[in-house]
Scaffold this active site. Sequence first.
Site, short mmCIF file in Angstrom:
data_model
loop_
_atom_site.label_atom_id
_atom_site.label_comp_id
_atom_site.label_asym_id
_atom_site.label_seq_id
_atom_site.Cartn_x
_atom_site.Cartn_y
_atom_site.Cartn_z
N CYS A 92 3.54 0.36 -12.10
CA CYS A 92 3.17 1.28 -11.21
C CYS A 92 4.49 1.47 -10.20
O CYS A 92 4.45 0.67 -9.22
CB CYS A 92 1.98 0.80 -10.46
SG CYS A 92 1.38 1.93 -9.14
N CYS A 98 3.61 1.47 -6.60
CA CYS A 98 2.84 -0.07 -5.97
C CYS A 98 4.22 -0.88 -5.85
O CYS A 98 4.41 -1.59 -4.90
CB CYS A 98 2.03 -0.53 -6.88
SG CYS A 98 0.36 0.23 -6.96
#
Length: 134
Positions: free
Chosen positions: A95, A98
């Site tokens: 991700c 993230c």
Amino acid sequence: MVALTSSYFLRCRKLSDAILADASSIIGEAGDNDCQAAAAIMGMNTVYYRFRHMIGKESYHQRRASLRMNHMMNPETNKTDFELCSMACAALAGCEACIKAHEETLLGAGLSEDHVHEVVRIAAVIQGAVVALS
């Protein structure tokens, strides 16, 4: 804690049990609780934030995530260790949003890129172990 969180995130009970057997006297119950919480929260966040990043529409960015992340703000151990564990999960999930957010937080907390690099290396080793055990 990073290795344990990674094994929880990857849902490999056999490896989690082995790591916890070696690490429990060091991290204690609070550390184990934080590892489980980081894996659970990041399991949720990496799906949601990867979606928002990949879809690329501003309309989704304007919506509240409304995801429960209270433990992230008040971990039983400390915020830095929790962030390190979260970074490992972000890397495992791939991700980008993230990864960038957790790296910024870690560097802002005074850790170096070497710290971030080591966390990702540990996560990668745990991923390899999970593949080998499967």
